[in-house]
Motif scaffolding. Structure first.
Motif, mmCIF file in Angstrom:
data_model
loop_
_atom_site.group_PDB
_atom_site.id
_atom_site.type_symbol
_atom_site.label_atom_id
_atom_site.label_comp_id
_atom_site.label_asym_id
_atom_site.label_seq_id
_atom_site.Cartn_x
_atom_site.Cartn_y
_atom_site.Cartn_z
ATOM 1 N N MET A 184 -38.771 -7.635 -20.329
ATOM 2 C CA MET A 184 -38.151 -8.843 -21.175
ATOM 3 C C MET A 184 -37.566 -9.874 -20.219
ATOM 4 N N PRO A 185 -37.265 -10.930 -20.915
ATOM 5 C CA PRO A 185 -36.620 -12.154 -19.979
ATOM 6 C C PRO A 185 -35.056 -11.589 -20.159
ATOM 7 N N GLY A 186 -34.525 -11.861 -19.183
ATOM 8 C CA GLY A 186 -33.111 -11.914 -18.751
ATOM 9 C C GLY A 186 -32.670 -10.596 -18.739
ATOM 10 N N VAL A 187 -33.402 -9.444 -18.801
ATOM 11 C CA VAL A 187 -32.892 -8.079 -18.972
ATOM 12 C C VAL A 187 -32.350 -7.660 -17.468
ATOM 13 N N VAL A 188 -31.358 -6.965 -17.333
ATOM 14 C CA VAL A 188 -30.887 -6.506 -15.917
ATOM 15 C C VAL A 188 -31.064 -5.036 -15.878
ATOM 16 N N ALA A 189 -30.675 -4.348 -16.877
ATOM 17 C CA ALA A 189 -30.621 -2.819 -16.824
ATOM 18 C C ALA A 189 -30.632 -2.346 -18.076
ATOM 19 N N ILE A 190 -31.207 -1.280 -18.318
ATOM 20 C CA ILE A 190 -31.084 -0.466 -19.518
ATOM 21 C C ILE A 190 -30.779 0.872 -19.121
ATOM 22 N N TYR A 191 -29.788 1.734 -19.666
ATOM 23 C CA TYR A 191 -29.212 3.014 -19.537
ATOM 24 C C TYR A 191 -29.292 3.826 -20.750
ATOM 25 N N THR A 192 -29.793 5.046 -20.226
ATOM 26 C CA THR A 192 -29.938 6.139 -21.491
ATOM 27 C C THR A 192 -29.231 7.420 -20.973
ATOM 28 N N ALA A 193 -29.185 8.446 -21.840
ATOM 29 C CA ALA A 193 -28.560 9.466 -21.342
ATOM 30 C C ALA A 193 -28.793 9.876 -19.916
ATOM 31 N N ARG A 194 -30.088 9.896 -19.543
ATOM 32 C CA ARG A 194 -30.367 10.277 -18.192
ATOM 33 C C ARG A 194 -29.582 9.707 -17.255
ATOM 34 N N LEU A 253 -21.286 11.462 -15.499
ATOM 35 C CA LEU A 253 -20.281 11.195 -16.178
ATOM 36 C C LEU A 253 -19.749 12.093 -17.337
ATOM 37 N N GLY A 254 -18.791 12.204 -17.642
ATOM 38 C CA GLY A 254 -18.331 13.273 -18.846
ATOM 39 C C GLY A 254 -18.439 12.640 -19.923
ATOM 40 N N GLY A 255 -18.269 13.293 -21.221
ATOM 41 C CA GLY A 255 -18.118 12.962 -22.619
ATOM 42 C C GLY A 255 -16.940 12.372 -23.037
ATOM 43 N N PRO A 268 -21.172 12.722 -26.079
ATOM 44 C CA PRO A 268 -22.027 12.122 -24.896
ATOM 45 C C PRO A 268 -21.775 10.703 -25.225
ATOM 46 N N VAL A 269 -21.760 9.921 -24.189
ATOM 47 C CA VAL A 269 -21.413 8.527 -24.185
ATOM 48 C C VAL A 269 -22.702 7.865 -24.781
ATOM 49 N N LEU A 270 -23.870 8.464 -24.570
ATOM 50 C CA LEU A 270 -24.946 7.908 -25.034
ATOM 51 C C LEU A 270 -25.765 9.274 -25.496
ATOM 52 N N ALA A 271 -26.329 9.192 -26.531
ATOM 53 C CA ALA A 271 -26.819 10.274 -27.362
ATOM 54 C C ALA A 271 -27.638 11.082 -26.525
ATOM 55 N N SER A 272 -27.624 12.367 -26.298
ATOM 56 C CA SER A 272 -28.424 13.235 -25.499
ATOM 57 C C SER A 272 -29.072 14.285 -26.158
ATOM 58 N N GLY A 273 -30.499 14.488 -26.472
ATOM 59 C CA GLY A 273 -30.956 15.378 -26.857
ATOM 60 C C GLY A 273 -31.516 15.165 -28.389
ATOM 61 N N LYS A 274 -30.012 14.746 -29.001
ATOM 62 C CA LYS A 274 -30.256 14.605 -30.238
ATOM 63 C C LYS A 274 -29.226 13.296 -30.862
ATOM 64 N N VAL A 275 -29.396 12.970 -31.838
ATOM 65 C CA VAL A 275 -28.588 11.921 -32.660
ATOM 66 C C VAL A 275 -28.298 12.469 -33.674
ATOM 67 N N ASN A 321 -13.371 15.992 -43.637
ATOM 68 C CA ASN A 321 -14.777 15.600 -42.857
ATOM 69 C C ASN A 321 -14.264 14.775 -41.196
ATOM 70 N N MET A 322 -14.918 15.529 -40.376
ATOM 71 C CA MET A 322 -14.623 15.170 -39.127
ATOM 72 C C MET A 322 -15.549 13.988 -38.541
ATOM 73 N N GLY A 323 -16.831 14.024 -39.573
ATOM 74 C CA GLY A 323 -17.873 13.296 -38.951
ATOM 75 C C GLY A 323 -18.718 14.125 -37.837
ATOM 76 N N ALA A 324 -19.569 13.132 -37.208
ATOM 77 C CA ALA A 324 -20.425 13.859 -36.232
ATOM 78 C C ALA A 324 -19.916 14.409 -34.969
ATOM 79 N N TYR A 325 -18.860 13.810 -34.657
ATOM 80 C CA TYR A 325 -18.038 14.130 -33.335
ATOM 81 C C TYR A 325 -16.598 13.893 -33.558
ATOM 82 N N LEU A 326 -15.879 14.811 -32.684
ATOM 83 C CA LEU A 326 -14.539 14.720 -32.764
ATOM 84 C C LEU A 326 -14.027 13.389 -31.955
ATOM 85 N N SER A 327 -13.504 12.596 -32.951
ATOM 86 C CA SER A 327 -12.768 11.318 -32.210
ATOM 87 C C SER A 327 -11.385 11.837 -31.785
#
Lengths: 264, 167, 803
Positions: C68-78, C85-87, C108-115, C331-337
């Motif tokens: 798509m126009p203007g896109v420079v990079a797209i990063y995922t968990a991979r 990088l660490g979590g 994880p910084v970006l969801a890995s395996g599951k959301v 309630n902690m939510g989904a991850y520990l803040s």
């Protein structure tokens, strides 16, 4: 927001022509509802037809026993217009409670009517006052205009150019705001007009509606007590985290009482 | 690409925009007038309020193309040329009507419109209701209401100088 | 050494209502918030977030989006994993019953395996413009397999509930206890009466008005990364992000938190977006910026509160509290803040004594993972939850004992002569006078005249009620040794570096951060007072790890109590050095030099030197004790507090309820708080007013609602009610002072008391207004719908049966 073509026609005819040429075009007047929707990418119009350049859509005038308000008249103008304040002060008072100052400075009566948000204020007034919605091609009685949630009798390329309110003997309005959105949770506009008593309800149902039992009660006896005993059925009313159908049904009666008190 | 001409704080600008560009984006990104803020995306918080002509508007809810030809005033444009603060700015400082400062520009611009539209004065209740379109999370509004009342007295000519806050 | 106290309020010194230094830039539109900054050649980004509460990620296809126009990079968990990088780390480790350490699943910084919650970041799209990045995000194709959502705290702990994390199969993060269970059981065994009470502390969204933003920058010449971010504690972000996520050493990582538009806790934590922009900028060798939209904030900023609690209070026949048992699901939510595990435990359960002499207390907390946005500290952090619980419980107990609500409180107050007071739940309170704040508040609120006002309201068809809360809190966090024992992974001291310039002007570098608190003014008052220089000659610098030695930031009402104390210690060093220079210049003995009002004097003589003469001598050391003293006048102090501080007081609320609509209006609010010594009363009152407004918001309108699928129903200002000007009344705010005994200033902290003391006062008033309806309790928020349902006998908010 997705990108689109922008047009700013100077006449109603040109605007209608642009709309007729492109089924994915959308008119924009104040944009107070449309722009937030576009920002959330809920709509993807190919072009926006800005009506603010059309002089014919502006102005407030008295026509016989009615006040005619141009579609591009802002809520602030309705709230402060001397002729409206003199003839239908309840309409001006209602306009002064729409949204917030900035919404009133840009939002328009025509846009509100055409959008027909169930929680918008004007449709209740239009119904209660037996108004006539004027379009580029016809005049539509309010009773035939508001068809359902965000649905009106307008054709795809048809524009609201104005609205004619018969001047009532008295009228009043009361609403309770949603604590979050600040739209009307339930509002009731009552009027004793040349064509009879009208009671219009917004916020409670999927579309503004007339409350016939209250109209009958007020026709027989214009008083707070007359509406106090009329219960609105919760069937088919809206229900959400802020208000159940039963709660809204209660508010119809409470707001009707307050609207009658407001009318005096 | 559409082009729009705006007069902002007395200065004329012509800028290229997309149809979808919001006025606030032009102010912040093209004209670098970053005093106008964006605090929400539902047109409720009022951090983006500017004046078009005499009227306050939410610059996040108007397209730049809709503002073509408009006279716009932002928070950067309300002090006098010599730097003297507008009475509303002065009152906000005197009455401690701001904490983090993020809602402040919009709050000040709304307040000026509110006072101008009530030349005969405002009750506390009218001020509170008049701020319907501006959300502040820091102050609890108490001092904002006091500041607007004090500024109104100066703007409406009831006083020549701002009433001082209690010491 | 303790700070010199003024005999009278001097202009600009301690106790003066100095108008704020920071206001001019904010009022002129010249504030510099993160999103106002522009970096040359910058890129923009958008985060693709999960639409599912719980789902397996089968595939992510970025090919179409990349084109798509203007896109420079797209990063995922991979990409994140390939880069090593660490979590996102958690800053606190709670050890539960039997020494069991909390479950700490990867974040994880970006969801890995599951959301694991709606809003969980899945892909990071970088483009030339923000609109292009957002356009491209829509073209990223993610294949999900939906898994059962777990939005409900109780359901998540039910046997057989699906697991959110493999590391916590039962969704329990920890099961923790505090206090003496046997002693508490014994107290209950001899109780005259046991009052039982259940409540939910409603989940809130902090909603600082400035949405979060972050800009990453990278200098390939020096290898230095720079992050500009909306943070309350840039050094903590540098530590967490550098050491745990990016693995970049501190000397190559600078974190700047410029003007920040409110935090209320939500900007304490290290968030994934900060790491993403910093890392991506280094990958792309261009600055990368990200700004959150408000609706996105609802799905990505840590939420607050969300505790479900059962409490039992044992009383003797005189209404004295014998024992308290509390069980909480948090309630902690989904991850520990960052701070999440500390909130329901060390910031909440340690306050269970409140202002009362309850001799035996046992508290238990189960922390639970749910498929919701992470939950962490929000203004008050744990203390509002406990205060609300206790102050509602005490009202319920008074009613069930047939006692006056004030009398039951007074009968159980810790008395002024009992300090230092050791509670059964770890804390030792140093000072307070709860009767004094109660008495002042009662007078200011005209409590005695209430029944007449109630009768008048009744004549107008309105139900008027009055509510009182008497509370304390623990803030000024905190002693490093203590918090270390409690599981903190960092120290909680504070740092001040004071640089006296040759001409005697002063720059103060503080590790705290001001995002509305007015530190640039009140800290300058403190320094001006102590060094005897005009306030205009003092500049406070905060928010940049490149300028400030170190710091732990601003939260927990700690800035003055800990950061201010560090300044006092640094100034003590400045003055001590100044005395040596002065002694040399005036040929006197150091012991004979006195420092006061900005002058060094030889005691008992008329010989003296101005502060600026000494600083000039320090930098132009021509006549100087150079053999024994280094030139220059700059000192640094690290101050580690000896204890928490314990502000407290009394809040009194009056409400009117419209029985036809259920609408509740706060018509009168009076607060009398003991925050210790007050540096700037104007700023302190402003802090309390703001806190009270947030407390009224929690009590009456704010609530966070998930549906059964884990979709957030209150995901924008259209459904999440924010207090507006007409929601709150004119406030009466008073202070009453007992001094903190263990810090050099005697200060306690004022940032959170408003939000802590007010919700129970409001709710006690609501219940009181409904006294004719036999209502025992109303859950927050007391919305019109809920109140109407109670009055008209419907709905789920009916009075609970008493035990």
């Amino acid at each position: 927001m997705y990108d689109f073509q922008y047009h700013k026609p100077a006449t109603i005819a040109d605007a209608v022509k642009l709309l007729a040429a492109d089924p994915e075009a959308r008119p924009v007047s104040g944009g107070m509802t449309l722009l937030p929707a576009l920002k959330h990418r809920l709509n993807k119009p190919t072009s926006l037809i800005d009506l603010s350049g059309i002089a014919e859509l502006r102005g407030v005038r008295r026509e016989g026993d009615a006040i005619v308000i141009g579609g591009m008249t802002t809520h602030y103008e309705v709230a402060t217009h001397p002729q409206i304040l003199a003839a239908i002060p309840a309409l001006a008072r209602m306009a002064a409670t729409i949204g917030d100052t900035q919404v009133r400075n840009r939002g328009t009566i025509g846009g509100s009517l055409a959008n027909n948000d169930p929680a918008a204020d004007y449709p209740a007034a239009a119904l209660a006052l037996r108004a006539t919605i004027i379009t580029d091609r016809r005049r539509i009685p309010a009773d035939e205009f508001f068809l359902g949630m965000f649905t009106t009798a307008l054709e795809a390329d048809e524009l609201v150019t104005g609205i004619s309110f018969p001047i009532p003997e008295k009228a009043g309005y009361a609403k309770l705001r949603n604590p979050a959105s600040r739209y009307s949770m339930t509002g009731v506009f009552v009027a004793k007009g040349p064509h009879g008593v009208g009671v219009g309800v917004n916020g409670a149902g999927p579309c503004a509606f007339r409350q016939a039992e209250m109209e009958a009660a007020l026709s027989a006896n214009w008083s707070v007590d007359a509406v106090a005993n009329v219960k609105q059925s919760p069937d088919d009313l809206n229900s959400d985290i802020h208000g159940s159908a039963a709660y809204r049904a209660n508010l119809v009666t409470v707001m009707a009482k307050r609207a009658v008190a407001d009318a005096g | 690409m559409p082009q729009v001409s705006l007069t902002v704080n007395g200065k004329s600008h012509t800028v290229d925009v997309e149809g979808r560009t919001l006025l606030v984006e032009v102010l912040r990104e093209k004209l670098r007038l970053t005093g106008t803020h964006v605090g929400c995306d539902t047109s409720q918080c009022g951090a983006c309020v500017v004046h078009i002509g005499e009227n306050s508007v939410k610059s996040c809810t108007i397209l730049a193309v809709q503002a073509d030809g408009a006279q716009i005033t932002t928070i950067e444009g309300i002090a006098a040329a010599d730097g003297t603060l507008h009475p509303m700015q002065e009152a906000f400082r005197e009455y401690h009507a701001l904490q983090c400062g993020f809602c402040t520009p919009g709050m000040v611009m709304s307040a000026i419109d509110l006072v101008k539209k009530h030349p005969s004065g405002l009750s506390e209740q009218e001020i509170r209701e008049g701020l319907e379109g501006n959300i502040c999370r820091c102050t609890g509004y108490h001092n904002i209401v006091k500041a607007i009342a004090a500024a109104a007295d100066v703007m409406n000519g009831k006083r020549t100088e701002l009433a001082r806050a209690a010491e | 050494m303790n700070v010199t106290l003024p005999s009278a309020v001097s202009s600009g010194g301690i106790g003066a209502r100095v108008r704020r230094k920071e206001d001019l830039r904010f009022l002129s539109g010249r504030g510099q918030y993160t999103d106002d900054l522009v970096r040359p050649n910058q890129l923009h980004s958008w985060i693709l977030r999960s639409p599912h509460a719980h789902a397996r990620i089968n595939s992510i296809d970025t090919a179409a989006a990349m084109a798509m126009p203007g896109v420079v990079a797209i990063y995922t968990a991979r990409d994140i994993e390939a880069a090593g990088l660490g979590g996102v780390p958690c800053g606190w480790q709670v050890t539960g019953k039997g020494g069991k350490v909390m479950a700490e699943p990867a974040h994880p910084v970006l969801a890995s395996g599951k959301v694991r919650h709606v809003g969980d970041p899945v892909a990071f799209i970088v483009a030339e413009t923000r609109a292009q990045a957002r356009d491209a995000a829509e073209a990223v194709e993610v294949g999900y397999t939906s898994l059962p959502a777990l939005p409900d705290l109780r359901a998540a702990t039910a046997p057989g509930a699906p697991s959110l994390h493999d590391e916590a199969p039962d969704n329990i993060c920890f099961d923790w206890e505090i206090g003496d269970k046997a002693a508490t059981d014994a107290a209950f065994a001899r109780a005259h009466k046991v009052v039982r009470f259940e409540t939910t502390n409603n989940r809130l969204v902090p909603n600082a008005m400035e949405p979060r933003a972050a800009i990453g920058d990278y200098d390939p010449n020096s290898g230095e990364h720079t992050l500009f971010t909306t943070s309350q504690n840039p050094h903590v972000i540098r530590l967490l992000m550098g050491a745990f996520v990016l693995k970049v050493p501190e000397h190559k990582l600078r974190v700047v938190a410029p003007d920040v538009g409110g935090g209320f806790g939500s900007k304490i934590y290290h968030y994934a977006e900060e790491a993403l922009v910093t890392w991506a900028a280094a990958q792309l060798k261009r600055p990368v910026r990200w700004t959150c939209e408000r609706s996105e904030s609802f799905l990505s900023d840590a939420h607050g509160r969300d505790h479900v609690t059962t409490a039992e209070l044992a009383l003797d026949s005189d209404g004295r509290f014998l024992g308290l048992r509390v069980e909480t699901l948090a309630n902690m939510g989904a991850y520990l803040s960052t701070f999440a595990p500390a909130v329901p435990t060390y910031l909440s359960a340690t306050l269970l004594a409140g202002v009362y002499t309850t001799p035996a207390i046992h508290g238990q907390v189960k922390a639970v993972f749910t498929s919701t946005v992470p939950v962490d500290a929000y203004r008050g952090a744990g203390r509002p939850e406990t205060t609300y619980l206790l102050e509602r419980l005490v009202d319920v107990a008074a009613r069930e004992m047939g006692m006056d609500r004030l009398e039951i409180r007074r009968r159980n107050f810790i008395q002024p002569d009992q300090f230092p007071y050791q509670t059964p739940v770890a804390l030792q309170y140093d000072s307070g006078d709860y009767e004094a704040t109660l008495r002042q508040a009662l007078e200011a609120a005209d409590y005695a005249g209430f029944e007449a006002r109630r009768a008048e309201a009744k004549g107008r068809g309105m139900l008027r009620g009055i509510g009182v809360s008497t509370y304390l809190e623990a803030c000024g966090i905190a002693p490093s040794k203590l918090v270390g024992q409690l599981g903190a992974r960092a120290g909680l001291y504070e740092v001040a570096n004071i640089r006296v310039h040759p001409t005697g002007s002063v720059t103060v570098f503080t590790g705290t951060h001001s995002h509305g608190q007015g530190h640039e003014t009140s800290f300058a008052q403190l320094v001006a007072e102590q060094l005897g220089v005009p306030i205009d000659m003092v500049e406070i610098v905060h928010g940049d790890t490149g300028k400030i030695p170190f710091g732990m930031g601003t939260y927990g009402s700690r800035s003055l109590a800990v950061g201010g104390s560090a300044m006092v210690r640094a100034m003590d060093k400045i003055i001590a050095k100044g005395k040596k220079i002065a002694a040399h210049l005036m040929e006197a003995s150091v012991e004979d030099i006195e420092f006061a009002d900005g002058r060094f004097r030889v005691a008992g003589t008329d010989r003296s030197k101005a502060f600026a003469e000494i600083s000039m001598a320090a930098y132009v050391p021509h006549d100087y004790p150079i053999e024994e003293l280094e030139p220059g006048l700059e000192e640094t102090a690290f101050y580690d507090p000896k204890n928490f501080t314990y502000p407290g007081g009394c809040h009194i609320c009056e409400v009117e309820i419209d029985p036809e609509t259920g609408g509740v209006e706060v018509v009168k609010f009076t607060a009398c708080d003991d925050v210790g010594r007050v540096i700037n009363p104007m700023i302190v009152e402003g802090q309390i007013q703001g806190g009270v407004a947030q407390g009224i918001g929690q009590a009456l309108i704010e609530n966070t609602v998930y549906d059964g699928e884990g979709q957030l129903l209150t995901a924008s200002f259209n459904d999440y009610a924010m207090p507006r000007a007409a929601t709150v009344p004119d406030f009466t705010v008073l202070t009453s002072t007992t001094l903190c005994t263990h810090n050099p200033l005697g200060v306690k902290g004022c940032g959170e008391v408003g939000a802590i003391g007010s919700p129970p006062a409001v709710m006690n008033a609501v219940v009181d207004a409904l006294r004719d309806y036999g209502v025992r309790h109303v859950e927050m928020p007391a919305t019109p719908l809920k109140i109407w349902s109670i009055i008209h006998g419907g709905g789920d908010a009916l009075p609970q049966a008493a035990e």
